[in-house]
Motif scaffolding. Sequence first.
Motif, mmCIF file in Angstrom:
data_model
loop_
_atom_site.group_PDB
_atom_site.id
_atom_site.type_symbol
_atom_site.label_atom_id
_atom_site.label_comp_id
_atom_site.label_asym_id
_atom_site.label_seq_id
_atom_site.Cartn_x
_atom_site.Cartn_y
_atom_site.Cartn_z
ATOM 1 N N GLY A 13 30.623 -58.583 -83.924
ATOM 2 C CA GLY A 13 29.913 -58.692 -85.189
ATOM 3 C C GLY A 13 29.088 -57.458 -85.496
ATOM 4 N N MET A 14 28.444 -57.477 -86.661
ATOM 5 C CA MET A 14 27.632 -56.334 -87.071
ATOM 6 C C MET A 14 26.193 -56.502 -86.606
ATOM 7 N N SER A 15 25.656 -55.483 -85.961
ATOM 8 C CA SER A 15 24.223 -55.461 -85.682
ATOM 9 C C SER A 15 23.519 -55.028 -86.961
ATOM 10 N N ALA A 16 22.634 -55.865 -87.464
ATOM 11 C CA ALA A 16 22.032 -55.600 -88.772
ATOM 12 C C ALA A 16 20.915 -54.571 -88.735
ATOM 13 N N GLN A 17 20.437 -54.213 -87.538
ATOM 14 C CA GLN A 17 19.336 -53.263 -87.443
ATOM 15 C C GLN A 17 19.742 -51.890 -87.979
ATOM 16 N N ILE A 18 18.791 -51.213 -88.626
ATOM 17 C CA ILE A 18 18.993 -49.849 -89.087
ATOM 18 C C ILE A 18 17.853 -48.991 -88.547
ATOM 19 N N ASN A 27 11.341 -48.291 -83.871
ATOM 20 C CA ASN A 27 12.747 -47.892 -83.851
ATOM 21 C C ASN A 27 13.371 -48.165 -82.481
ATOM 22 N N GLU A 28 12.631 -47.885 -81.412
ATOM 23 C CA GLU A 28 13.159 -48.117 -80.080
ATOM 24 C C GLU A 28 13.377 -49.608 -79.822
ATOM 25 N N TRP A 50 30.963 -53.608 -84.911
ATOM 26 C CA TRP A 50 30.486 -53.077 -86.184
ATOM 27 C C TRP A 50 29.043 -52.620 -86.027
ATOM 28 N N ILE A 51 28.656 -51.699 -86.888
ATOM 29 C CA ILE A 51 27.250 -51.288 -86.976
ATOM 30 C C ILE A 51 26.870 -51.198 -88.441
ATOM 31 N N ALA A 52 25.571 -51.210 -88.716
ATOM 32 C CA ALA A 52 25.105 -51.215 -90.099
ATOM 33 C C ALA A 52 24.730 -49.828 -90.599
ATOM 34 N N HIS A 53 24.704 -48.845 -89.708
ATOM 35 C CA HIS A 53 24.250 -47.510 -90.106
ATOM 36 C C HIS A 53 24.937 -46.479 -89.209
ATOM 37 N N PRO A 54 25.405 -45.363 -89.762
ATOM 38 C CA PRO A 54 26.125 -44.368 -88.948
ATOM 39 C C PRO A 54 25.312 -43.792 -87.796
ATOM 40 N N LEU A 55 23.998 -43.749 -87.909
ATOM 41 C CA LEU A 55 23.174 -43.206 -86.835
ATOM 42 C C LEU A 55 23.138 -44.111 -85.606
ATOM 43 N N ILE A 56 23.644 -45.341 -85.747
ATOM 44 C CA ILE A 56 23.664 -46.270 -84.614
ATOM 45 C C ILE A 56 24.976 -46.148 -83.831
ATOM 46 N N LEU A 128 16.560 -54.214 -91.894
ATOM 47 C CA LEU A 128 17.839 -54.864 -91.610
ATOM 48 C C LEU A 128 18.766 -54.620 -92.795
ATOM 49 N N MET A 129 20.055 -54.469 -92.522
ATOM 50 C CA MET A 129 21.020 -54.308 -93.597
ATOM 51 C C MET A 129 21.521 -55.687 -94.003
ATOM 52 N N GLU A 130 21.268 -56.056 -95.248
ATOM 53 C CA GLU A 130 21.665 -57.369 -95.750
ATOM 54 C C GLU A 130 22.896 -57.236 -96.632
ATOM 55 N N ASP A 131 23.826 -58.161 -96.467
ATOM 56 C CA ASP A 131 25.034 -58.152 -97.282
ATOM 57 C C ASP A 131 25.302 -59.554 -97.822
ATOM 58 N N ALA A 132 26.474 -59.748 -98.405
ATOM 59 C CA ALA A 132 26.771 -61.042 -99.029
ATOM 60 C C ALA A 132 26.750 -62.178 -98.018
#
Length: 232
Positions: A13-18, A27-28, A50-56, A128-132
């Motif tokens: 699944g996607m980790s929603a943290q950014i 952040n840590e 999956w990840i929610a942000h490219p930096l992750i 957190l990255m929120e989606d549908a």
Amino acid sequence: MSSIRRKVAAMGGMSAQIPIKDDPKANEIAMDKVRADKLREVTAGHDGTWIAHPLINKVAREIFDQHMLGPNQYYNLRSEVRVSAQDLLNTNVPGRVTFEGVRSNIETCLAYTAAWVAGNGCIPLNYLMEDAATAEITRVQLWQWAHYAVRIADDGRPITVGMIDKVIQEVESGLGKLVKGLKQEDVSIAAEYLKGQVRKQWPSEFLTSDLMGWLAIRDGVEPESHIVKAML
């Protein structure tokens, strides 16, 4: 006759943290949650995530590279996992319904819905990255709590449409500070939609289908047209 057990590729699944750029300590903590989530997935036999942000990407890749030594884990059949229909019907799940949970659900549902009718498919909210998917979970969970008068764990108050209405009124004016670019007119659309949803006998199937007419309006279709009326 012997049974053949096969496994197909399993995506986690996607980790929603950014990333939290202005607070290294916070952040840590967030990245530790990502590491724990990815470790759980890779040791459970997933082949990717999956990840929610490219930096992750670096954080997630390090965990998978350490614990998944080949291109996949087809060999990890998880034969010990047995799920029956009775398991799926079991309502005895961990967790407590809190007033803060009600407020957080309302905040998330309103913010995402307001962004969606403006054409945005995902938003950062409280780091957190929120989606549908999360918007739908919060919407239906609020309906369920109100429909069955679920009680707040801390003080025993039943969750009612009146309580939800009051919280909507409290949070809707401040959403623009939490999510950049939200317009108040869109927040108002989201608020009225959610108020209507928690009053329904049964919730609608999809938030996105319910509100498709607003996208048509933003694309230039007249609000009074039969197309828009059929979609709203």
